[in-house]
Design a protein around this motif. Structure first.
Motif, PDB file in Angstrom:
ATOM      1  N   HIS A  62      -5.752 -13.854  30.111  1.00 43.74           N
ATOM      2  CA  HIS A  62      -7.009 -12.700  30.458  1.00 43.74           C
ATOM      3  C   HIS A  62      -7.126 -12.439  32.154  1.00 43.74           C
ATOM      4  O   HIS A  62      -7.920 -11.843  32.296  1.00 43.74           O
ATOM      5  N   ASP A 105     -13.172 -20.162  34.253  1.00 45.51           N
ATOM      6  CA  ASP A 105     -13.569 -20.589  32.763  1.00 45.51           C
ATOM      7  C   ASP A 105     -14.166 -22.038  32.766  1.00 45.51           C
ATOM      8  O   ASP A 105     -13.307 -22.802  33.319  1.00 45.51           O
ATOM      9  N   GLU A 124      -8.072 -21.043  27.341  1.00 47.20           N
ATOM     10  CA  GLU A 124      -7.687 -20.427  28.528  1.00 47.20           C
ATOM     11  C   GLU A 124      -6.266 -20.738  28.965  1.00 47.20           C
ATOM     12  O   GLU A 124      -5.607 -20.130  29.580  1.00 47.20           O
TER      13      GLU A 124
END
Ligand code: CA
Length: 510
Positions: A22, A302, A314
Motif C-alpha cells: 500500500h 494501520d 498489511e
C-alpha cells in the motif's frame, strides 16, 4: 499463449525490505507515487494476492531463495542463520548454465556455512547484525570486507549493473540472474537529501489508525509496535514540538515516520527506473524476467502500528510485479493466491529449468504465460515463529488464509530472541471475514454464526500444515472435523473451485 522464446531469459529480482504494497502506486497507494516500480506491472503482471509465509526479513529471504517454508529451510527467525549449502533456485540456475549474483542485503547470517553460496558473485551488506547501513555501508564479498562511500540504494544498483556489464565485456553470452536486494525502506529510514522535501504535507491516516483492538486477542494487543508508544528517538531523529498531548504526539510521530519511510521508497523508485532504462539501453528488456517484490509487507500506521510480523493483511501482503515482454503479455492482473515460497519454482520454470524436488512452492509461470498453469491455490499457510522478542513482543502464531477468511492461532510459545520460554500466555484464536471486514477490525472467532466456517478452516489449516511437513503446536486440539474423520475441506476431490466456495455462508445452513 505467447510463442515460446528461443532465448533463455535473464532474470533480475529486485527485492526491497519492508516495502508495503500500500506504498506502491500500482496497488493504489494514497500516500505516495512510485511511477518506475509501477512500470513493471504495466509492462507485465501485477499480483494482488501475493502473501509472505512468515512475515520477517530473514525467513522470507530464505523461503524466496530455497522455495521452502521456514520449518524446512531452518530460517524461522532473525537469529536462525541459513545453512547456505541447501539447494536454491540459484544453484539450479547455475547448474543449468546461468551466471548468478546477489548484491545488497543478505541477512541470513555471516561466516562459514552462512555466507552466500552458489553465486558466481556475491557482495552483501554486513554490519548492524546483517541489516546493513544506509550511508557508507559495509560490504562483504569473497574478497573480504570493505566500506563503499555513498547511499546504499544507489551503490547496490551500481554493483549489480557493473557485474552484468562485465559479463559482456568478457564475451560471456550465457544468461544471467542477479538479485538486487535493497536495505531500503527498512528501519531506521534514512533518506537521501534530494528527497528531503517530499511528503511534508500531512500524510493521510489509514482507516484503522484508531483501532481499539476491541475484539482482538490479548496476544495481538500486547505487541510493542505502536507508533504512539514504541518508535524510538533513533527512528524519529528529531525532537517533537513541546506541549503536544498524547494524540497530537502520535500524529506527529506518524508524520515523521512516514516522511522518512516514503523518502527511502522514492530512492528505490529512482533506482528501479535506472535498472529498467539500463535493460532497455542494452536491448535486454524484452528478454529479461524483471521482478519487483519486498520480503514482506509493513504496517504504515494501520491499526496504530509500524513493523510487520503479524498475519494481518498489511504485513502479510507482498507487492509482486513481473515483466518479461518476450513471453508475458502486458497489463495482466492476477488475484490468485501466490506466496514467497512460489518465487523459486516460478523463476526456474520461466528459465526452462526444473525445480529442485525439495521445493514446496507452486509455480505461477503458467498464470502469466497464458498456457497450462498449475492448479490455483485454495489458500495459504502462515507461521510466525519468533515469539515475544524483547523489542516487538509479537506472539508466535500460525494461520490459514483463503480468498475470504483468515484463521489465526496464537500459540504463544516457541523460539524468540529471548529463547524458548514457558507458555506464559494462554493460546488464543482469531477469525476474520475479509469480505465483510476487509480491514480486520472484528474478530468473529467466537460468533455462533461462524462456527461452521471456523471448524472447516481449522481442518483445512491442519491438513495443509501437515502436507507441508510442519507440526501443530501441542496446545492445539485436533480439529473436530479431523477427529471425526470428516471431509474437512480435503482437496483430494478438487474440482478446481476456490476453497472459499465450499465453505458455508456464515449464519447459513451450510
Ligand atoms: Ca523485511
Amino acid at each position: 499463449m505467447t510463442d515460446q522464446p528461443d532465448r533463455r531469459p535473464n532474470i533480475v529480482l529486485i527485492l526491497t525490505d519492508d516495502h508495503a504494497a500500500h506504498a506502491v502506486g500500482a496497488y493504489g497507494s494514497v500516500v505516495n507515487t512510485t511511477p518506475r516500480i509501477d512500470e513493471i506491472g504495466t509492462n507485465g503482471a501485477r499480483f494482488d494476492s501475493c502473501f509472505v509465509t512468515n512475515s520477517l526479513c530473514s525467513p522470507s529471504r530464505a523461503s524466496i531463495l530455497t522455495g521452502t517454508y521456514s520449518h524446512v529451510n531452518g530460517v524461522t527467525t532473525l537469529i536462525t542463520p541459513i545453512d547456505a549449502s541447501q539447494p536454491t533456485f540459484i544453484t539450479q540456475l547455475r547448474e543449468a548454465g546461468y551466471r548468478t549474483a546477489i548484491v545488497g542485503k543478505w541477512h541470513m547470517g555471516e561466516g562459514a556455512g552462512h555466507n552466500p553460496e552458489g553465486f558466481d558473485y556475491w557482495d552483501v551488506l554486513v554490519g548492524s547484525s546483517g541489516q546493513g547501513e544506509y550511508w557508507s555501508p559495509r560490504f562483504l564479498s569473497a574478497r573480504g570486507e570493505r566500506v563503499e562511500q555513498g547511499y546504499a540504494t544507489r551503490i547496490i544498483t551500481d554493483l549489480a549493473i557493473d557485474w552484468v556489464d562485465a559479463l559482456a565485456e568478457n564475451d560471456d553470452d550465457a544468461p544471467w540472474c542477479v538479485l538486487i536486494c535493497h536495505k531500503a525502506p527498512h528501519r531506521p529510514w534514512e533518506p537521501e537529501p534530494e528527497h528531503a522535501d517530499r511528503y511534508t504535507d500531512p500524510i493521510p491516516l489509514p482507516g484503522t489508525w484508531d483501532d481499539d483492538y476491541a475484539t482482538r486477542s490479548v496476544s495481538a494487543r500486547r505487541a510493542a509496535m505502536r507508533i504512539a508508544e514504541h518508535l524510538s528517538q533513533t527512528d524519529l531523529k528529531v525532537d517533537p514540538p513541546e506541549g503536544l498531548g498524547y494524540e497530537e504526539l502520535a500524529l506527529w510521530k506518524y508524520q515523521r515516520y512516514m516522511e522518512d519511510y516514503l523518502r527511502c521508497v522514492a530512492s528505490v523508485d529512482d533506482q528501479v527506473g535506472r535498472v529498467i532504462d539500463w535493460l532497455r539501453a542494452r536491448g535486454d528488456f524484452e528478454d529479461t524476467v524483471l521482478l519487483y517484490s519486498s520480503d514482506q509487507g509493513f504496517f504504515l500506521g494501520d491499526h496504530g502500528w509500524f513493523d510487520k510480523r503479524f498475519m494481518y493483511e498489511e504485513s502479510l501482503r507482498m507487492p509482486l510485479l513481473l515483466s518479461y515482454p518476450r513471453a508475458v503479455a502486458p497489463g495482466q492482473v492476477h488475484d490468485g493466491i501466490v506466496t514467497n515460497v512460489d518465487f523459486a519454482p516460478t523463476l526456474l520454470e520461466l528459465a526452462g529449468v526444473a525445480p529442485h524436488p525439495r521445493m514446496q512452492g507452486r509455480s505461477f509461470a503458467g498464470d502469466v504465460l497464458g498456457g497450462p498453469a498449475a492448479p490455483p491455490a485454495d489458500g495459504m499457510y502462515y507461521r510466525y515463529w519468533e515469539h515475544d522478542d524483547s523489542s516487538h513482543r509479537a506472539p508466535a502464531h500460525y494461520g490459514y488464509r483463503d480468498h475470504r477468511y483468515k484463521l489465526i492461532y496464537f500459540y504463544n510459545d516457541g523460539l524468540g530472541l529471548a529463547g524458548t520460554g514457558p507458555l506464559t500466555y494462554p493460546a488464543e484464536w482469531e477469525l476474520y471475514d475479509l469480505e465483510a471486514d476487509p480491514e480486520e477490525t472484528r474478530n468473529v472467532y467466537g460468533e455462533p454464526a461462524y462456527r461452521q466456517v471456523r471448524e472447516e478452516l481449522k481442518a483445512r489449516m491442519w491438513r495443509e500444515q501437515h502436507r507441508l511437513l510442519d507440526a501443530s503446536h501441542p496446545s492445539q486440539p485436533v480439529p473436530e472435523l479431523i477427529a471425526a474423520g470428516g471431509d474437512g475441506g480435503d482437496d483430494s476431490d478438487d474440482d478446481g473451485d476456490r476453497g472459499a466456495d465450499r465453505l458455508g455462508e456464515p449464519g447459513g445452513a451450510a
